[in-house]
Motif scaffolding. Structure first.
Motif, PDB file in Angstrom:
ATOM      1  N   UNK A 199       6.909 -41.946 -67.947  1.00 15.72           N
ATOM      2  CA  UNK A 199       7.405 -42.404 -69.260  1.00 15.72           C
ATOM      3  C   UNK A 199       6.685 -43.694 -69.606  1.00 15.72           C
ATOM      4  N   UNK A 200       6.376 -43.860 -70.890  1.00  8.17           N
ATOM      5  CA  UNK A 200       5.680 -45.068 -71.333  1.00  8.17           C
ATOM      6  C   UNK A 200       5.982 -45.312 -72.807  1.00  8.17           C
ATOM      7  N   UNK A 201       6.146 -46.576 -73.151  1.00  7.51           N
ATOM      8  CA  UNK A 201       6.242 -46.978 -74.553  1.00  7.51           C
ATOM      9  C   UNK A 201       5.213 -48.093 -74.759  1.00  7.51           C
ATOM     10  N   UNK A 202       4.191 -47.778 -75.501  1.00  9.58           N
ATOM     11  CA  UNK A 202       3.075 -48.705 -75.668  1.00  9.58           C
ATOM     12  C   UNK A 202       3.550 -50.024 -76.260  1.00  9.58           C
ATOM     13  N   UNK A 203       2.967 -51.100 -75.725  1.00  8.96           N
ATOM     14  CA  UNK A 203       3.299 -52.431 -76.212  1.00  8.96           C
ATOM     15  C   UNK A 203       2.123 -53.094 -76.893  1.00  8.96           C
ATOM     16  N   UNK A 204       2.145 -54.398 -76.953  1.00 12.37           N
ATOM     17  CA  UNK A 204       1.102 -55.180 -77.620  1.00 12.37           C
ATOM     18  C   UNK A 204      -0.070 -55.409 -76.672  1.00 12.37           C
ATOM     19  N   UNK A 205      -1.218 -55.868 -77.192  1.00 15.08           N
ATOM     20  CA  UNK A 205      -2.329 -56.245 -76.296  1.00 15.08           C
ATOM     21  C   UNK A 205      -1.921 -57.296 -75.266  1.00 15.08           C
ATOM     22  N   UNK A 206      -1.016 -58.184 -75.638  1.00 13.65           N
ATOM     23  CA  UNK A 206      -0.550 -59.193 -74.687  1.00 13.65           C
ATOM     24  C   UNK A 206       0.221 -58.556 -73.533  1.00 13.65           C
ATOM     25  N   UNK A 207       1.032 -57.528 -73.849  1.00 12.85           N
ATOM     26  CA  UNK A 207       1.731 -56.782 -72.808  1.00 12.85           C
ATOM     27  C   UNK A 207       0.742 -56.116 -71.851  1.00 12.85           C
ATOM     28  N   UNK A 208      -0.369 -55.606 -72.406  1.00 13.78           N
ATOM     29  CA  UNK A 208      -1.372 -54.944 -71.572  1.00 13.78           C
ATOM     30  C   UNK A 208      -2.114 -55.940 -70.684  1.00 13.78           C
ATOM     31  N   UNK A 209      -2.249 -57.170 -71.149  1.00 14.39           N
ATOM     32  CA  UNK A 209      -3.056 -58.167 -70.431  1.00 14.39           C
ATOM     33  C   UNK A 209      -2.270 -58.907 -69.356  1.00 14.39           C
ATOM     34  N   UNK A 210      -0.947 -58.954 -69.483  1.00 22.24           N
ATOM     35  CA  UNK A 210      -0.106 -59.716 -68.549  1.00 22.24           C
ATOM     36  C   UNK A 210       1.099 -58.843 -68.188  1.00 22.24           C
ATOM     37  N   UNK A 211       1.139 -58.411 -66.920  1.00 22.92           N
ATOM     38  CA  UNK A 211       2.178 -57.468 -66.535  1.00 22.92           C
ATOM     39  C   UNK A 211       2.850 -57.887 -65.239  1.00 22.92           C
TER      40      UNK A 211
END
Length: 481
Positions: free
Chosen positions: A11-23
């Motif tokens: 399951x996944x709900x795409x987030x912002x570029x910031x979410x992708x860069x810092x996890x």
């Protein structure tokens, strides 16, 4: 040798570029679509994580049924990966042997339960306790049952360790250096912490160990695993996990104090982050003209309604009440039907016409049930370090709250200074609290919720934890808009 394919979340709900860069990585055996209470803490904290600008990669037990809509409330920026948890070969062999044994020698205890008269303390057949206090667990095996408990304790840890290694292996495949900033574990099951430790050792990520319940400090064990071996394993794994952790989270202040006493060298990194109450909409309070005491949840092991029933019987007699004026309604699971026959207990106390017992309902229906209470009750438990998650739910309802708890317990500390009736597990104290609130009700007074300010909020607790993580990874985070 070809590289393994990149792990794919179920399951996944795409987030912002910031979410992708810092996890952040989270290992939690219980997480949606799992509906157990252990899944709820990080289901809610996920919102606070993504509001801070982090994305969240969750590793949880692989679901065995269709997902439905259980994950739809999660925020953007969350991915959920499944870690399988198949039965061990040892468990398969045990099940085959057990079925063969029971074919030859039927279980006389269960066979006689329907026809035999009650022999237990509550009117039910009760050959074994549901749990055993730590002080009562002998240091050496003297009976065949103690040998079995030792085996089952070993099996529980072996099973948990196998899942932890699987989770750690998957987390290392998900890990991206420079993107993932910390690994967090939430438990029980406690061996989830071992997965976080392994990931931290091999990747260098800071390790945040979120202890929803005590581990080696557990004051009692289920009868089936009540063995010194269980505690030896718990002490060993807890010690090395705490040594590796950068932050250790206790979910009550008494639990934090106890951990510091046990691990004094870790004092500086042990903090308290409670569950907290949410602000989700609740059903509107309903009053049908009867004083209704209600409980929804599991009654098992160390939680016993007998004290409440005896107190209610005294109130009913002294106030000369009828079932049209006074009720006790219980909704939920019980440890074993033959061990805790709730209606039989009520009948023995003269409450047969005053008590109703119903099976579990879906969460929203359970909230509707609670919204009809004049008084909600928290039963006493032997684990004074813990605060049941339902406390934070109950304090949101426009009902009086009766918390039966030891004076030094986490529940007592939490509710001190609030409008809740916090009383020790003594008959006269419980009778007095119920009598006073019934007289208020009869005089036309109606209750209001205990949580009338922010002291109990989950948002405030989330800030404590996420501020600590932000400081740990040296990346101050501001809420995103």
């Amino acid at each position: 040798m070809s590289a393994l394919p990149a792990p794919v979340p179920f399951w996944e709900k795409k987030g912002s570029p910031n979410h992708d860069a810092h996890r952040l990585l989270l290992v939690s055996y219980h997480f949606p679509p799992d509906i157990t209470i252990g899944a709820r803490r990080w289901e809610k904290l996920a919102h606070a994580v993504t509001e801070r600008g982090w994305g969240l990669d969750v590793l949880t037990c692989e679901p065995s049924s269709p997902l439905g809509t259980a994950l739809e409330s999660l925020p953007a920026g969350v991915r959920v990966f499944g870690v399988s948890d198949p039965v061990l070969t040892t468990e398969r062999v045990e099940h085959v042997v057990w079925r063969a044994y029971r074919t030859i020698i039927p279980n006389r205890r269960l066979a006689g339960a329907t026809g035999a008269k009650s022999t237990g303390s509550h009117g039910g057949i009760r050959e074994r306790p549901e749990s055993i206090d730590r002080a009562q667990i002998r240091s050496s095996m003297r009976t065949p049952r103690e040998l079995l408990r030792t085996y089952w304790a070993w099996l529980e840890f072996t099973h948990g360790q196998r899942w932890a290694h699987r989770a750690a292996a998957l987390a290392k495949r998900i890990f991206v250096r420079g993107v993932h900033e910390a690994v967090i574990t939430s438990a029980p099951p406690h061996m989830s912490h071992e997965a976080g430790r392994l990931v931290s050792v091999e990747t260098g990520l800071p390790f945040v160990m979120d202890m929803r319940d005590p581990w080696s400090l557990q004051p009692w064990l289920r009868e089936s695993v009540a063995s010194p071996l269980w505690y030896r394993h718990a002490e060993r794994f807890e010690r090395r996990c705490i040594e590796q952790a950068s932050i250790v989270v206790a979910n009550t202040e008494p639990a934090r104090v106890a951990l510091v006493q046990l691990h004094p060298d870790a004092r500086a990194k042990i903090m308290t982050v409670m569950n907290g109450s949410d602000d989700d909409p609740l059903p509107r309070h309903r009053d049908d003209g009867r004083f209704a005491i209600r409980y929804a949840g599991t009654i098992y092991l160390d939680r016993d309604p007998l004290l409440l029933f005896r107190a209610a019987a005294q109130v009913i007699r002294s106030e000369r009440l009828t079932p049209d004026q006074f009720r006790i309604d219980i909704l939920g699971r019980f440890a074993e039907k033959e061990h805790i026959p709730m209606l039989a207990i009520a009948a023995q106390e003269g409450l047969a016409d005053f008590v109703s017992v119903e099976p579990p309902r879906p969460h929203q229906a359970a909230l509707e049930f609670l919204a009809g209470a004049s008084m909600l009750v928290i039963f006493p438990g032997s684990n004074t370090l813990a605060i049941p998650a339902k406390v934070f739910e109950y304090i949101r309802f426009d009902s009086w709250l009766l918390a039966i708890a030891e004076p030094d317990s986490g529940i007592t500390q939490l509710l001190s200074g609030s409008s809740a009736d916090v009383v020790p597990p003594q008959l006269n104290a419980v009778v007095g609290a119920i009598t006073a609130r019934y007289k208020d009700y009869k005089a036309g007074v109606r209750p209001t919720r205990v949580a009338r300010d922010g002291r109990f909020s989950r948002a405030a607790q989330a800030r404590l934890l996420l501020d600590a993580i932000a400081k740990l990874v040296r990346r101050p985070r501001a809420p995103t808009t």
